[in-house]
Design an enzyme around this catalytic site. Structure first.
Site, PDB file in Angstrom:
ATOM      1  N   CYS A   1       0.790  -1.211   0.028  1.00 42.24           N
ATOM      2  CA  CYS A   1      -0.068  -0.013  -0.046  1.00 42.24           C
ATOM      3  C   CYS A   1       0.910   1.337   0.162  1.00 42.24           C
ATOM      4  O   CYS A   1       1.885   1.067   0.179  1.00 42.24           O
ATOM      5  CB  CYS A   1      -0.780   0.114   1.113  1.00 42.24           C
ATOM      6  SG  CYS A   1      -1.839  -1.487   1.569  1.00 42.24           S
TER       7      CYS A   1
ATOM      8  N   ARG B   1       3.975   0.937  -6.763  1.00 44.76           N
ATOM      9  CA  ARG B   1       3.943  -0.059  -5.616  1.00 44.76           C
ATOM     10  C   ARG B   1       2.749  -0.974  -5.937  1.00 44.76           C
ATOM     11  O   ARG B   1       2.857  -1.921  -5.400  1.00 44.76           O
ATOM     12  CB  ARG B   1       3.509   0.667  -4.211  1.00 44.76           C
ATOM     13  CG  ARG B   1       5.023   1.581  -3.851  1.00 44.76           C
ATOM     14  CD  ARG B   1       4.594   2.621  -2.922  1.00 44.76           C
ATOM     15  NE  ARG B   1       4.435   1.745  -1.890  1.00 44.76           N
ATOM     16  CZ  ARG B   1       5.418   1.545  -0.715  1.00 44.76           C
ATOM     17  NH1 ARG B   1       6.557   1.938  -0.979  1.00 44.76           N
ATOM     18  NH2 ARG B   1       5.177   0.876   0.439  1.00 44.76           N
TER      19      ARG B   1
ATOM     20  N   TRP C   1      -3.282  -2.091  -1.335  1.00 49.00           N
ATOM     21  CA  TRP C   1      -2.903  -3.341  -2.168  1.00 49.00           C
ATOM     22  C   TRP C   1      -3.454  -4.360  -1.115  1.00 49.00           C
ATOM     23  O   TRP C   1      -3.113  -4.574  -0.052  1.00 49.00           O
ATOM     24  CB  TRP C   1      -1.344  -3.630  -2.185  1.00 49.00           C
ATOM     25  CG  TRP C   1      -0.699  -5.019  -2.642  1.00 49.00           C
ATOM     26  CD1 TRP C   1      -0.630  -6.147  -1.633  1.00 49.00           C
ATOM     27  CD2 TRP C   1      -0.818  -5.691  -3.846  1.00 49.00           C
ATOM     28  NE1 TRP C   1      -0.259  -7.182  -2.315  1.00 49.00           N
ATOM     29  CE2 TRP C   1      -0.461  -7.007  -3.799  1.00 49.00           C
ATOM     30  CE3 TRP C   1      -1.156  -4.866  -5.119  1.00 49.00           C
ATOM     31  CZ2 TRP C   1      -0.349  -7.634  -4.852  1.00 49.00           C
ATOM     32  CZ3 TRP C   1      -1.040  -5.843  -6.430  1.00 49.00           C
ATOM     33  CH2 TRP C   1      -0.337  -7.240  -6.165  1.00 49.00           C
TER      34      TRP C   1
ATOM     35  N   ASN D   1      -0.252   0.627   6.201  1.00 45.22           N
ATOM     36  CA  ASN D   1       0.260  -0.147   5.239  1.00 45.22           C
ATOM     37  C   ASN D   1       0.958  -1.428   6.274  1.00 45.22           C
ATOM     38  O   ASN D   1       1.808  -0.987   6.845  1.00 45.22           O
ATOM     39  CB  ASN D   1       1.405   0.632   4.372  1.00 45.22           C
ATOM     40  CG  ASN D   1       2.367  -0.301   3.607  1.00 45.22           C
ATOM     41  OD1 ASN D   1       2.023  -1.380   2.986  1.00 45.22           O
ATOM     42  ND2 ASN D   1       3.683  -0.059   3.090  1.00 45.22           N
ATOM     43  N   GLY D   2       0.689  -2.467   5.742  1.00 41.98           N
ATOM     44  CA  GLY D   2       1.282  -3.562   6.257  1.00 41.98           C
ATOM     45  C   GLY D   2       0.193  -4.562   6.918  1.00 41.98           C
ATOM     46  O   GLY D   2      -0.893  -4.780   5.912  1.00 41.98           O
TER      47      GLY D   2
ATOM     48  N   GLU E   1      14.002 -23.750 -11.817  1.00 38.44           N
ATOM     49  CA  GLU E   1      13.859 -22.405 -11.739  1.00 38.44           C
ATOM     50  C   GLU E   1      15.081 -21.405 -11.941  1.00 38.44           C
ATOM     51  O   GLU E   1      14.867 -20.272 -12.597  1.00 38.44           O
ATOM     52  CB  GLU E   1      13.385 -22.199 -10.407  1.00 38.44           C
ATOM     53  CG  GLU E   1      13.027 -20.461 -10.002  1.00 38.44           C
ATOM     54  CD  GLU E   1      12.054 -19.983 -10.812  1.00 38.44           C
ATOM     55  OE1 GLU E   1      11.345 -20.524 -11.444  1.00 38.44           O
ATOM     56  OE2 GLU E   1      11.991 -18.746 -10.838  1.00 38.44           O
TER      57      GLU E   1
ATOM     58  N   LYS F   1      15.196 -18.311 -14.906  1.00 40.45           N
ATOM     59  CA  LYS F   1      15.423 -17.069 -14.270  1.00 40.45           C
ATOM     60  C   LYS F   1      16.653 -16.440 -15.640  1.00 40.45           C
ATOM     61  O   LYS F   1      16.292 -15.527 -15.672  1.00 40.45           O
ATOM     62  CB  LYS F   1      16.050 -16.845 -12.837  1.00 40.45           C
ATOM     63  CG  LYS F   1      14.859 -17.056 -11.892  1.00 40.45           C
ATOM     64  CD  LYS F   1      14.305 -15.717 -11.668  1.00 40.45           C
ATOM     65  CE  LYS F   1      12.909 -15.622 -12.291  1.00 40.45           C
ATOM     66  NZ  LYS F   1      11.762 -16.657 -12.271  1.00 40.45           N
TER      67      LYS F   1
ATOM     68  N   GLU G   1      15.103 -16.066 -19.300  1.00 45.30           N
ATOM     69  CA  GLU G   1      13.977 -15.054 -19.425  1.00 45.30           C
ATOM     70  C   GLU G   1      14.471 -13.731 -19.278  1.00 45.30           C
ATOM     71  O   GLU G   1      13.932 -12.787 -19.796  1.00 45.30           O
ATOM     72  CB  GLU G   1      12.863 -15.216 -18.591  1.00 45.30           C
ATOM     73  CG  GLU G   1      13.210 -15.043 -17.047  1.00 45.30           C
ATOM     74  CD  GLU G   1      11.612 -15.172 -16.313  1.00 45.30           C
ATOM     75  OE1 GLU G   1      10.524 -14.782 -16.779  1.00 45.30           O
ATOM     76  OE2 GLU G   1      11.459 -15.712 -15.064  1.00 45.30           O
TER      77      GLU G   1
ATOM     78  N   HIS H   1      21.904 -39.620 -20.996  1.00 45.31           N
ATOM     79  CA  HIS H   1      20.919 -40.303 -21.877  1.00 45.31           C
ATOM     80  C   HIS H   1      20.845 -39.506 -23.211  1.00 45.31           C
ATOM     81  O   HIS H   1      19.804 -39.388 -23.828  1.00 45.31           O
ATOM     82  CB  HIS H   1      19.708 -40.781 -21.013  1.00 45.31           C
ATOM     83  CG  HIS H   1      19.841 -41.720 -19.968  1.00 45.31           C
ATOM     84  ND1 HIS H   1      20.153 -43.242 -20.248  1.00 45.31           N
ATOM     85  CD2 HIS H   1      19.847 -41.464 -18.661  1.00 45.31           C
ATOM     86  CE1 HIS H   1      20.142 -43.663 -19.054  1.00 45.31           C
ATOM     87  NE2 HIS H   1      20.150 -42.803 -18.258  1.00 45.31           N
TER      88      HIS H   1
ATOM     89  N   LYS I   1       4.049  -9.517 -17.630  1.00 38.34           N
ATOM     90  CA  LYS I   1       4.135 -10.148 -16.126  1.00 38.34           C
ATOM     91  C   LYS I   1       2.797 -11.173 -15.727  1.00 38.34           C
ATOM     92  O   LYS I   1       2.903 -12.042 -15.294  1.00 38.34           O
ATOM     93  CB  LYS I   1       3.794  -8.919 -15.264  1.00 38.34           C
ATOM     94  CG  LYS I   1       3.805  -9.187 -13.754  1.00 38.34           C
ATOM     95  CD  LYS I   1       5.007  -9.759 -13.558  1.00 38.34           C
ATOM     96  CE  LYS I   1       5.250 -10.162 -11.971  1.00 38.34           C
ATOM     97  NZ  LYS I   1       6.303 -10.974 -11.512  1.00 38.34           N
TER      98      LYS I   1
END
Ligand code: AGP
Length: 608
Positions: A2, A27, A75, A101-102, A481, A485, A488, A504, A603
């Protein structure tokens, strides 16, 4: 996260606050609102949607006259995006307004207590309980009321507070959420971050935990929670606006990599109560958990990779078969879903078309779906039967880091809860795992301290054409992963391979100097993986090994070793991913790539 902005001074407050909130849009948010003292009372306007909606409703702020006010971009963490859930929140008589915020971790018992005292709540948020508690404790002294509330709330917060009976003052306090105070010749400001007030002043105070700020138009004071006045040094900010949005980091991705200790803690700590894991939103009875015979995990990209990690963790810890599918395959392969199965979909955005389609397919077949999602109120969050939110906050960089890490710990907690209920781990094992889980944020903080070492190594591979990531079991899951990373954001071709499978066929691609990143975090597989390292070394590979601090034997076989702090093998992926994220980041930076917005990527992939 937030965004908070507050102003008191000579100018009309609403336009200043709207401007400040617009500088915090980066944000991420889903609604916005303002509360302004108009000379007689506090007037509040709130609206779900973009800031433009609030701007239009208040005609640029002109419908909210007054020189004192607080504003907020929300948020959502508790309660879907809606006008009612938007901040500011007020007490019933609307003489106190709060922006936050939190996460108030103990808001449910606090809310129950306030309702017993006759308070009526109008939102689903955790924040509203602060407004009513301030009302309850306020006897004319705002600082005393604030102090009493702070002694009772647990969690993270940056609060902006105004009292109609004190129309010349804004109060603000923080714990673990960012908060700054600014001073200009026209007035005083509070804000979540520097960009909100750079237009008006570069003279700021960085508020520390449990410091209370008292702002008047021409005087700012700070107090401890025991109401002792404290002196703080003013700082002159020399950042430009864009740098300030990234908190001084060059890219959002690096900022979000560094946010992982906090976001993992935000995801874990509200769900650990009395040394037990409590996932209120899971919505499953112990009987349903005991009756489970199979779990299907469906996701895309990095979320799919957390599903792969979960497969190894759940099957070993909970002894339930786990099938993991990429959503684009699941939805078209006419999957066989047997009774007493559950489907888990994992998605940062909650809008990925293939994952949403897999959720709908599962529900159409009569199966309950658990969503592990980062965006409150997203399509998957709304349509899943039950939800576990990853409280990573908005993730701006296209390449996921903090959301991925929060998905991992959410899956660990789910596994531990299932294993405890099904009796496949005993209390001692559970408590040992809980201790390891709690230590992850600090251990990740330590690994982030190796940034310079990783950057130096990465610079050697800026020109690489092929990089391989290999591992066995959980090390294979994290290899997936690490490889994604790198691909991309740096456009360097990479492949993740089960280490035992390399011989193999794919091993034919290993040439002199080919970088092979070998993951060896699982003690029972150390020797096997060292054998694979020897195999690729014999073909000329340069081997970077990531392993536990106890695995000194690997040094003889490898060219470069990154040691990871000791943790349960179940949780090793959460540590191994840190150097892999940093490696990918610095290769991309070295190549001059657009790290936060890589070519061809979005995204949220909301199309098939
Ligand atoms: C991860 O870095 C990628 N941006 C991508 O693979 C992503 O994980 C995938 O598109 C799934 O997105 P979601 O988690 O929002 O569903």
């Amino acid at each position: 996260m937030c965004g908070i902005v507050g102003y008191i001074g000579k100018q009309q407050a609403a336009p200043v606050i709207l401007d400040g909130l617009s500088k915090l849009e980066y944000r991420g948010y889903d609604s916005a609102g303002m509360a302004i003292y108009d000379g007689e009372k506090i007037q509040t306007t709130k609206a779900v949607g973009r800031l433009k909606v609030l701007e239009n409703i208040t005609r640029g702020g002109s419908t909210l006259p007054g020189t004192l006010g607080i504003g907020h971009t929300r948020w959502a963490t508790h309660g879907a995006p809606s006008d009612a859930n938007s901040h500011p929140h007020t007490n019933t008589s609307r003489t106190i307004a709060v922006v936050h915020n939190g996460i108030i971790e103990n808001y449910i018992p606090l809310k129950n207590k306030m309702q017993e005292r006759g308070y009526v709540f109008t939102s689903e948020t955790d924040t509203e309980v602060v407004a009513h508690m301030l009302d309850y404790y306020y006897q004319g002294n705002p600082l005393e009321a604030i102090r009493k509330v702070l002694h009772r709330v647990e969690g993270s917060y940056a609060l902006g507070i105004m009292f109609a009976e004190h129309p010349d003052t804004i109060f603000s306090v923080r714990k673990d959420s960012p908060l700054i105070v600014g001073q200009s010749q026209d007035g005083a400001f509070i804000a979540s971050d520097v960009p909100a007030i750079l237009k008006y002043t570069r003279n700021v105070y960085y508020v520390q935990n449990m410091e209370i700020a008292q702002l008047k138009a021409d005087e700012i004071k700070f107090f401890t929670v025991d109401e002792e006045e404290i002196h703080k040094e003013m700082v002159t900010v020399d950042w430009d606006a864009e740098a300030a949005e990234k908190g001084g980091y060059e890219h959002f991705m690096l900022k979000e990599i560094y946010e992982q200790p906090k976001t993992i803690n935000d995801t874990i700590s509200p769900r650990i109560k009395d040394n037990d894991i409590v996932i209120e939103e899971l919505g499953m009875t112990d009987e349903e958990i005991k009756a489970l015979r199979r779990i299907h995990i469906v996701a895309c990209g990095s979320a799919y990779h957390t599903g792969m990690t979960a497969k190894y963790v759940i099957e070993k810890m909970v002894r339930i078969p786990v099938e993991v599918d990429v959503a684009s395959e699941f939805r078209y392969r006419d999957p066989i879903l047997e009774e007493d199965s559950m489907v888990i979909v994992i998605s940062q955005s909650g809008e990925t078309a293939d994952t949403l389609a897999a959720l709908r397919e599962s529900k159409a077949r009569g199966f309950k779906v658990l969503g592990i999602v980062n965006v409150v109120g997203s399509s998957i969050a709304r349509e899943a039967d039950n939800i576990i939110y990853t409280w990573a906050g908005p993730e701006i960089s296209v390449a996921t880091t903090k959301a991925y890490s929060c998905q991992l710990v959410a899956l660990y907690m789910l596994s531990m809860k299932f294993a405890k209920i099904r009796g496949t781990i005993d209390e001692e094992q559970f408590q040992s795992l809980l201790g390891d889980l709690r230590r992850l944020p600090d251990q990740i903080e330590r690994l982030l301290g190796q940034k310079g070492k990783i950057q130096k190594f990465a610079n050697r591979y800026v020109g690489a054409k092929d990089i391989f990531f290999i591992g066995r079991g959980l090390d294979y899951a994290i290899s997936l992963e690490g490889s994604l990373k790198l691909k991309e954001i740096s456009y360097v071709h990479s492949e993740a391979y089960a280490a035992g499978e390399l011989k193999h066929g794919t091993i034919s691609l290993i040439e002199d100097g080919t970088l092979v990143v070998a993951l060896a975090t699982q003690p029972h597989l150390y020797q096997k993986t060292i054998s694979n390292i020897v195999e690729v070394k014999a073909r000329g590979a340069f081997v970077m090994a990531l392993t536990g601090e106890d695995n000194k034997a690997i040094e003889k076989a490898s060219d470069y070793v990154v040691y990871l702090p000791e943790t349960s093998p179940y949780f090793a992926n959460s540590l191994a991913i840190i150097p892999l994220q940093l490696f990918a980041y610095y290769v991309a930076v070295g190549k001059g790539c657009d790290v936060d917005k890589p070519r061809n990527l979005a995204k949220s992939v909301t199309v098939e």
